[in-house]
Design a protein around this motif. Sequence first.
Motif, short mmCIF file in Angstrom:
data_model
loop_
_atom_site.label_atom_id
_atom_site.label_comp_id
_atom_site.label_asym_id
_atom_site.label_seq_id
_atom_site.Cartn_x
_atom_site.Cartn_y
_atom_site.Cartn_z
N ALA A 89 -76.40 -118.82 40.57
CA ALA A 89 -75.62 -119.72 39.71
C ALA A 89 -74.21 -119.17 39.59
O ALA A 89 -73.90 -118.07 40.05
CB ALA A 89 -76.28 -119.83 38.34
N GLU A 146 -70.05 -125.53 39.91
CA GLU A 146 -71.44 -125.93 40.11
C GLU A 146 -71.83 -125.64 41.56
O GLU A 146 -71.13 -126.05 42.49
CB GLU A 146 -71.63 -127.43 39.82
N ILE A 147 -72.91 -124.92 41.72
CA ILE A 147 -73.39 -124.61 43.07
C ILE A 147 -74.45 -125.64 43.46
O ILE A 147 -75.51 -125.71 42.85
CB ILE A 147 -73.98 -123.18 43.14
N LYS A 148 -74.12 -126.43 44.46
CA LYS A 148 -75.05 -127.44 44.92
C LYS A 148 -75.64 -127.01 46.26
O LYS A 148 -74.90 -126.69 47.19
CB LYS A 148 -74.34 -128.79 45.05
N ARG A 149 -76.96 -126.99 46.33
CA ARG A 149 -77.65 -126.58 47.55
C ARG A 149 -78.68 -127.63 47.94
O ARG A 149 -79.32 -128.23 47.06
CB ARG A 149 -78.37 -125.25 47.35
N THR A 150 -78.85 -127.82 49.22
CA THR A 150 -79.98 -128.62 49.69
C THR A 150 -81.24 -127.78 49.49
O THR A 150 -81.16 -126.56 49.23
CB THR A 150 -79.82 -128.97 51.17
N ASP A 151 -82.39 -128.40 49.62
CA ASP A 151 -83.65 -127.64 49.51
C ASP A 151 -83.69 -126.52 50.54
O ASP A 151 -84.13 -125.40 50.24
CB ASP A 151 -84.85 -128.57 49.70
N GLU A 168 -81.10 -124.94 51.93
CA GLU A 168 -80.16 -123.89 51.55
C GLU A 168 -80.69 -123.05 50.39
O GLU A 168 -80.53 -121.83 50.37
CB GLU A 168 -78.81 -124.52 51.18
N ALA A 169 -81.33 -123.73 49.43
CA ALA A 169 -81.94 -123.01 48.31
C ALA A 169 -83.04 -122.09 48.80
O ALA A 169 -83.17 -120.94 48.36
CB ALA A 169 -82.49 -124.00 47.29
N ASN A 183 -86.96 -129.33 34.20
CA ASN A 183 -86.08 -130.27 33.52
C ASN A 183 -86.72 -130.84 32.26
O ASN A 183 -86.07 -130.99 31.22
CB ASN A 183 -85.69 -131.41 34.48
N SER A 185 -68.78 -124.19 34.59
CA SER A 185 -70.03 -124.76 35.09
C SER A 185 -71.00 -125.05 33.95
O SER A 185 -70.81 -124.57 32.81
CB SER A 185 -70.69 -123.80 36.08
#
Length: 219
Positions: A36, A41-46, A48-49, A144, A193
């Motif tokens: 994080a 904001e760190i956005k990753r594809t599945d 990349e994660a 969530n 963020s």
Amino acid sequence: MKYITKAEFRYGGILLSLGALITIICILLEVNAGWASLVVEIKRTDYEAGKFLYDNWDVMSSIWNWSLFGNVFFAISSSLLFKDSRTAGSFPLSLLWVVNFIGSLVLILSFAISIGSYHTTLSVIDSQPYLFESIRGTPLYLFNIGALFQLSVLIIYFQQGFSKQGIVPKVYAIVMILLIVALFLLVFFGVVSFTVFAVACFLVPLLLGIFYYKEGLSK
């Protein structure tokens, strides 16, 4: 408040603050690990994660283990403070503690699934990326939901801060609501963020736990 003892106030407050402190530390450790960021904001594809987790699994699994224990403390504290018979008008605050308890259990389950199932799928992330993608959806969804339920503690904090008989000093309620609103706006405008906002939100149960502990000493 005839159903809750002094000890339950104290232990409930201590565990609530401990849960919040552990969670804040874990969030900051995620930032330090690169999962994080406090600024963007760190956005990753599945995929990349998955690659990040594979490369940093020892660190991330340790952080998530502590996050799980933090939520265990939240769950226990909620089960103790649930006995508090305070109300917001005619609405019993005990129901909000039930919501917080459920949210904590859901988060425990989310972290448990992540810790227990990710490592196997990460070892084949390059040859079978769909395995991690299919498994990741469940803990993310649970996370969530659990995080949303845990926001109930904010309602309790501010109700107790602005109530004449509340245990939270009004100045603390005012400072926290100004801080949270200010950080929300900074997140909205991309200055910081969402991680910063999350840390601020966990200051609420940290403080609330202290005030419940003090209530247990004064009763």
